[in-house]
Each structure stands twice: as C-alpha cells, then as structure tokens.
Design a protein around this motif. Structure first.
Motif, PDB file in Angstrom:
ATOM      1  N   GLU A  41       0.813  -1.211   0.000  1.00 36.64           N
ATOM      2  CA  GLU A  41       0.000   0.000   0.000  1.00 36.64           C
ATOM      3  C   GLU A  41       0.849   1.265   0.000  1.00 36.64           C
ATOM      4  N   LEU A  42       2.071   1.165   0.542  1.00 32.79           N
ATOM      5  CA  LEU A  42       2.936   2.338   0.704  1.00 32.79           C
ATOM      6  C   LEU A  42       3.175   3.118  -0.591  1.00 32.79           C
ATOM      7  N   PRO A  43       3.575   2.481  -1.691  1.00 29.34           N
ATOM      8  CA  PRO A  43       3.819   3.272  -2.906  1.00 29.34           C
ATOM      9  C   PRO A  43       2.570   3.962  -3.440  1.00 29.34           C
ATOM     10  N   TYR A  44       1.396   3.376  -3.209  1.00 32.03           N
ATOM     11  CA  TYR A  44       0.163   4.002  -3.685  1.00 32.03           C
ATOM     12  C   TYR A  44      -0.189   5.234  -2.844  1.00 32.03           C
ATOM     13  N   ALA A  45       0.101   5.170  -1.558  1.00 35.17           N
ATOM     14  CA  ALA A  45      -0.099   6.341  -0.706  1.00 35.17           C
ATOM     15  C   ALA A  45       0.850   7.468  -1.130  1.00 35.17           C
ATOM     16  N   TYR A  51       2.155   7.842  -4.081  1.00 36.76           N
ATOM     17  CA  TYR A  51       1.716   8.344  -5.389  1.00 36.76           C
ATOM     18  C   TYR A  51       0.599   9.368  -5.234  1.00 36.76           C
ATOM     19  N   ASP A  52      -0.370   9.088  -4.382  1.00 39.81           N
ATOM     20  CA  ASP A  52      -1.489  10.020  -4.211  1.00 39.81           C
ATOM     21  C   ASP A  52      -1.009  11.384  -3.732  1.00 39.81           C
ATOM     22  N   SER A  53       0.000  11.394  -2.875  1.00 40.89           N
ATOM     23  CA  SER A  53       0.571  12.655  -2.412  1.00 40.89           C
ATOM     24  C   SER A  53       1.319  13.353  -3.537  1.00 40.89           C
ATOM     25  N   GLN A  54       2.115  12.593  -4.282  1.00 42.25           N
ATOM     26  CA  GLN A  54       2.895  13.161  -5.393  1.00 42.25           C
ATOM     27  C   GLN A  54       2.008  13.670  -6.514  1.00 42.25           C
ATOM     28  N   ASP A  55       0.938  12.964  -6.780  1.00 45.81           N
ATOM     29  CA  ASP A  55       0.031  13.329  -7.869  1.00 45.81           C
ATOM     30  C   ASP A  55      -0.535  14.735  -7.661  1.00 45.81           C
ATOM     31  N   ILE A  56      -0.881  15.047  -6.415  1.00 46.10           N
ATOM     32  CA  ILE A  56      -1.388  16.391  -6.108  1.00 46.10           C
ATOM     33  C   ILE A  56      -0.328  17.440  -6.400  1.00 46.10           C
ATOM     34  N   LEU A  57       0.907  17.173  -5.973  1.00 43.76           N
ATOM     35  CA  LEU A  57       1.987  18.130  -6.170  1.00 43.76           C
ATOM     36  C   LEU A  57       2.320  18.322  -7.648  1.00 43.76           C
ATOM     37  N   VAL A  58       2.440  17.210  -8.375  1.00 44.43           N
ATOM     38  CA  VAL A  58       2.825  17.279  -9.793  1.00 44.43           C
ATOM     39  C   VAL A  58       1.792  18.063 -10.602  1.00 44.43           C
ATOM     40  N   ARG A  59       0.508  17.778 -10.387  1.00 44.23           N
ATOM     41  CA  ARG A  59      -0.525  18.468 -11.155  1.00 44.23           C
ATOM     42  C   ARG A  59      -0.599  19.950 -10.781  1.00 44.23           C
ATOM     43  N   GLY A  75       1.943   9.004 -14.959  1.00 40.31           N
ATOM     44  CA  GLY A  75       2.202   8.785 -13.543  1.00 40.31           C
ATOM     45  C   GLY A  75       1.834   7.385 -13.128  1.00 40.31           C
ATOM     46  N   GLY A  76       2.560   6.844 -12.158  1.00 41.26           N
ATOM     47  CA  GLY A  76       2.253   5.503 -11.694  1.00 41.26           C
ATOM     48  C   GLY A  76       3.298   4.987 -10.730  1.00 41.26           C
ATOM     49  N   ILE A  77       3.316   3.686 -10.544  1.00 41.39           N
ATOM     50  CA  ILE A  77       4.216   3.030  -9.607  1.00 41.39           C
ATOM     51  C   ILE A  77       5.280   2.252 -10.371  1.00 41.39           C
ATOM     52  N   GLN A  78       6.554   2.580 -10.133  1.00 36.02           N
ATOM     53  CA  GLN A  78       7.637   1.762 -10.664  1.00 36.02           C
ATOM     54  C   GLN A  78       7.768   0.511  -9.798  1.00 36.02           C
ATOM     55  N   ILE A  79       7.899  -0.638 -10.430  1.00 30.28           N
ATOM     56  CA  ILE A  79       8.080  -1.887  -9.703  1.00 30.28           C
ATOM     57  C   ILE A  79       9.427  -2.473 -10.127  1.00 30.28           C
ATOM     58  N   HIS A  82       3.020   0.308 -12.932  1.00 30.88           N
ATOM     59  CA  HIS A  82       1.573   0.322 -12.850  1.00 30.88           C
ATOM     60  C   HIS A  82       1.100   1.723 -13.205  1.00 30.88           C
ATOM     61  N   PRO A  83       0.649   1.954 -14.440  1.00 27.90           N
ATOM     62  CA  PRO A  83       0.207   3.300 -14.847  1.00 27.90           C
ATOM     63  C   PRO A  83      -1.107   3.673 -14.173  1.00 27.90           C
ATOM     64  N   LEU A  84      -1.112   4.836 -13.551  1.00 27.02           N
ATOM     65  CA  LEU A  84      -2.305   5.328 -12.860  1.00 27.02           C
ATOM     66  C   LEU A  84      -2.833   6.616 -13.484  1.00 27.02           C
ATOM     67  N   ARG A  85      -2.015   7.264 -14.276  1.00 24.53           N
ATOM     68  CA  ARG A  85      -2.450   8.486 -14.964  1.00 24.53           C
ATOM     69  C   ARG A  85      -1.654   8.635 -16.259  1.00 24.53           C
ATOM     70  N   PHE A  86      -2.362   8.852 -17.357  1.00 22.85           N
ATOM     71  CA  PHE A  86      -1.715   9.141 -18.640  1.00 22.85           C
ATOM     72  C   PHE A  86      -2.618  10.143 -19.354  1.00 22.85           C
ATOM     73  N   GLU A  87      -2.219  11.394 -19.296  1.00 19.46           N
ATOM     74  CA  GLU A  87      -3.062  12.479 -19.799  1.00 19.46           C
ATOM     75  C   GLU A  87      -2.295  13.357 -20.776  1.00 19.46           C
ATOM     76  N   TYR A  88      -3.070  14.023 -21.629  1.00 15.82           N
ATOM     77  CA  TYR A  88      -2.470  14.934 -22.605  1.00 15.82           C
ATOM     78  C   TYR A  88      -3.003  16.348 -22.383  1.00 15.82           C
ATOM     79  N   TYR A  89      -2.063  17.300 -22.287  1.00 16.39           N
ATOM     80  CA  TYR A  89      -2.386  18.710 -22.094  1.00 16.39           C
ATOM     81  C   TYR A  89      -2.054  19.473 -23.373  1.00 16.39           C
ATOM     82  N   ASN A  90      -2.947  20.384 -23.773  1.00 13.09           N
ATOM     83  CA  ASN A  90      -2.691  21.159 -24.988  1.00 13.09           C
ATOM     84  C   ASN A  90      -1.763  22.335 -24.702  1.00 13.09           C
TER      85      ASN A  90
END
Length: 342
Positions: A274-278, A280-288, A306-310, A321-329
């Motif tokens: 569970e640790l890497p997913y927790a 990631y959720d913190s990092q995802d907020i910062l990155v966006r 964005g996701g988890i490297q294994i 484990h890809p958790l976000r793959f988005e495209y910005y214009n």
C-alpha cells in the motif's frame, strides 16, 4: 612567453567566441601572407576549428522570443523504431514471474510494454525524438534510472525534476526551467511516481541488486518514512525539539508528506504494498499543481505519465503500474485521458 592568440585560436572561443574571432581577424590584417604563415605558424585547421566553434556558440539577437539554440539535430529514426532497440539484450519476459508481479500489482505491465505503448500513442500526436523533451520525477535510487533510461534512449536527454521517493523537489522553479528547454513547436513527456521492489519470491519492499548479496530495501526512503509515521500512529515516536535539518531536507519532507496516510497504512493488509500508492497520491497532487502553475511554458503539448515503478532483480524486466496518462494542450488544458490506451 606571452599568449599568442594565433598559435591556438581554437582555444579562445571557450572564453568569448565573438571576441576570439575579431582578435584573429584584426591580427591577420597586421601581417603579410608570407610572414603570417611562416613566422606565426598558424594552420588552416586551427582557423577552421575557430570558425566552426564560434558559429556553434552564436547567440540569437536581443528580443527574440524563441528558445531555440544551435544544437546538433537528432537523427530521423522514428521513436517507434528506437523503442524496439531499447530492449535488445535485456532479459526476456518471464511468464511465471509476470504472473507473480501482476497478482500483487493488478494493472502492472512490463517496462517493455509500457515504453512501446506510450511511444506509439505519442507518435500519433506528433512526438518525435527530435522535438520532444523528457522530464522525470523519480527517486534518486539507481534502480529508478532503469525506466528513465528506457525513455532517454528514445527521446534523448532527461530533465530531472525528482528526488527521494520520486517527489518533485525541483518544484515550480525546476518545471519553469524545464519548460524553457522544450524545443520550439515541440512537446514534453513528464514521467513521475514512487517505486517499490519485489523479489523473485514475491517479497514486496525488497529487491535483489546486482553485485550485492543482501536482499535490500526498496524504496529505502519510503520505508524510512513509513517507519517514522508508524512511530507516530503507534505512539512510540520520541519527542524532539530539533528543527528539520537541511542536510536531510528531502527525507524530512517525505515524512511530512506521508503523514495524512497514517490510518490508511495502519489498516492496510500489506503495508509495503500500500505504501507506494499512498506516496503516489501525495505526489500526484503536487505534480498536477506544479504543471498548472507552469502551464504557460508548455509549447505544443505535454503528456503526463504517472504511476508506480516496480523494480525487480537483474534477471527480470522491471514493471510499471500506470495510474495516470493524460495529454495537455498548448494552453495547459487537460484535453485527453489516454490511460485506457495502456
């Protein structure tokens, strides 16, 4: 014994190329052809080196808005052609180990599959090795370089935004500097996320490292932060009046950023899973938030992966484990969710 600019003119451009060129030209005018080449011992090769060097360091006129500089142009090889070569010589996919990884991390795919799919999707949007800047926010651990290097071999140099546990410690300033380096009319691929190890026997939070007999922690920074948090939630943390140390600033920040997930990790069936997913959720907020703040620097488009490297042992492929793959214009607006394509 005094320095003679005509003896080694090719060295002068390191100091001030335009001045070097003017110095040679002025000095040339003071000598006759015979005395110049007989007595000064200048060579055509030296002059050629100087002219080439000064041209390479030529700067744009003042007021020009372009960020383009004179750079060596990358080859015409397509990104999809390059990615096929990246995994030549790497371990073959192991079906038994593949099943083990996916049983523990449903949704994970091998780095080979990830890179192939990401490159294919982005190639359809105009990404090429010549017009794309790679930027990563991954952990400082050498194992995190595996995924980074896979993409570097396709797109070229990487701008590092990350630090311990993969948090984007370069922040707004780093992102702004990175955006200024995106090729004119070009694109950016941002890859971020924490990492976690898994052994060949399926033990999570550990990994076999090349040349080391000990099965080591992975990610060490994340596990240390988890232990710090556990000490707080379990009531065993020691009271201290010491302020955060700048000599270990990043680890202190990781520990603070994981604090909101104490209950979640405490109730997890497998804390290390569970640790890497927790994280990631913190990092995802910062990155966006960083992307939103610096969106004015985006050129034609930005892809966020964005996701988890294994990380695995040296005899098997790594996974993601890809958790976000988005495209910005170009206006920094998220216009397409690409996750389903992976």
């Amino acid at each position: 014994s005094s320095f003679n600019p005509l003896r080694h003119p090719e060295n002068l451009f390191f100091i001030q190329p335009d001045l070097a060129l003017r110095t040679v030209c002025v000095t040339l005018s003071l000598f006759s052809p015979s005395s110049l080449f007989d007595n000064m011992k200048i060579t055509i090769a030296s002059l050629a080196a100087l002219f080439v060097a000064t041209e390479a360091f030529h700067t744009a006129p003042i007021g020009r808005t372009s960020t383009r500089i004179n750079m060596i142009v990358k080859g015409d090889e397509k990104a999809s052609e390059k990615v096929a070569k990246v995994f030549e010589g790497k371990p073959a996919e192991n079906s038994e180990f593949d099943a083990l990884v996916k049983a523990n991390f449903p949704g994970a795919i091998s780095n080979k599959q990830l890179a192939t799919k990401v490159v294919s999707v982005l190639e359809g949007k105009g990404y090429t090795p010549g017009n794309t800047l790679l930027a990563t926010s991954l952990c400082a651990d050498e194992l995190a370089r595996v995924l980074e290097d896979d993409f570097v071999k396709v797109y070229g140099n990487n701008f590092n935004l990350g630090g311990l546990s993969g948090f984007p410690f370069a922040g707004n300033t780093g992102f702004g500097a990175m955006a200024a380096h995106i090729p004119d009319d070009g694109y950016c691929l941002v890859v971020h996320g924490p990492h976690v190890g898994i052994t060949k026997d399926g033990l999570i939070g550990k990994v076999e490292r090349p040349g080391i007999a000990l099965v080591d922690n992975c990610c060490g920074s994340a596990i240390a932060a988890s232990n710090y948090l556990k000490g707080i939630t379990d009531g065993g943390a020691k009271i201290t009046t010491k302020l955060q140390s700048f000599s270990d600033f990043q680890q202190g920040a990781v520990q603070e950023l994981i604090l909101p997930f104490g209950k979640r990790l405490g109730e997890a069936e497998n804390r290390m899973k569970e640790l890497p997913y927790a994280l990631y959720d913190s990092q995802d907020i910062l990155v966006r938030d960083i992307i939103n703040t610096g969106k004015g620097g985006i050129k034609k488009g930005l892809a966020l992966l964005g996701g988890i490297q294994i990380n695995t042992g040296p005899d098997t492929l790594d996974y993601f484990h890809p958790l976000r793959f988005e495209y910005y214009n170009e206006d920094g607006e998220m216009v397409e969710d690409l996750l389903a394509l992976l």
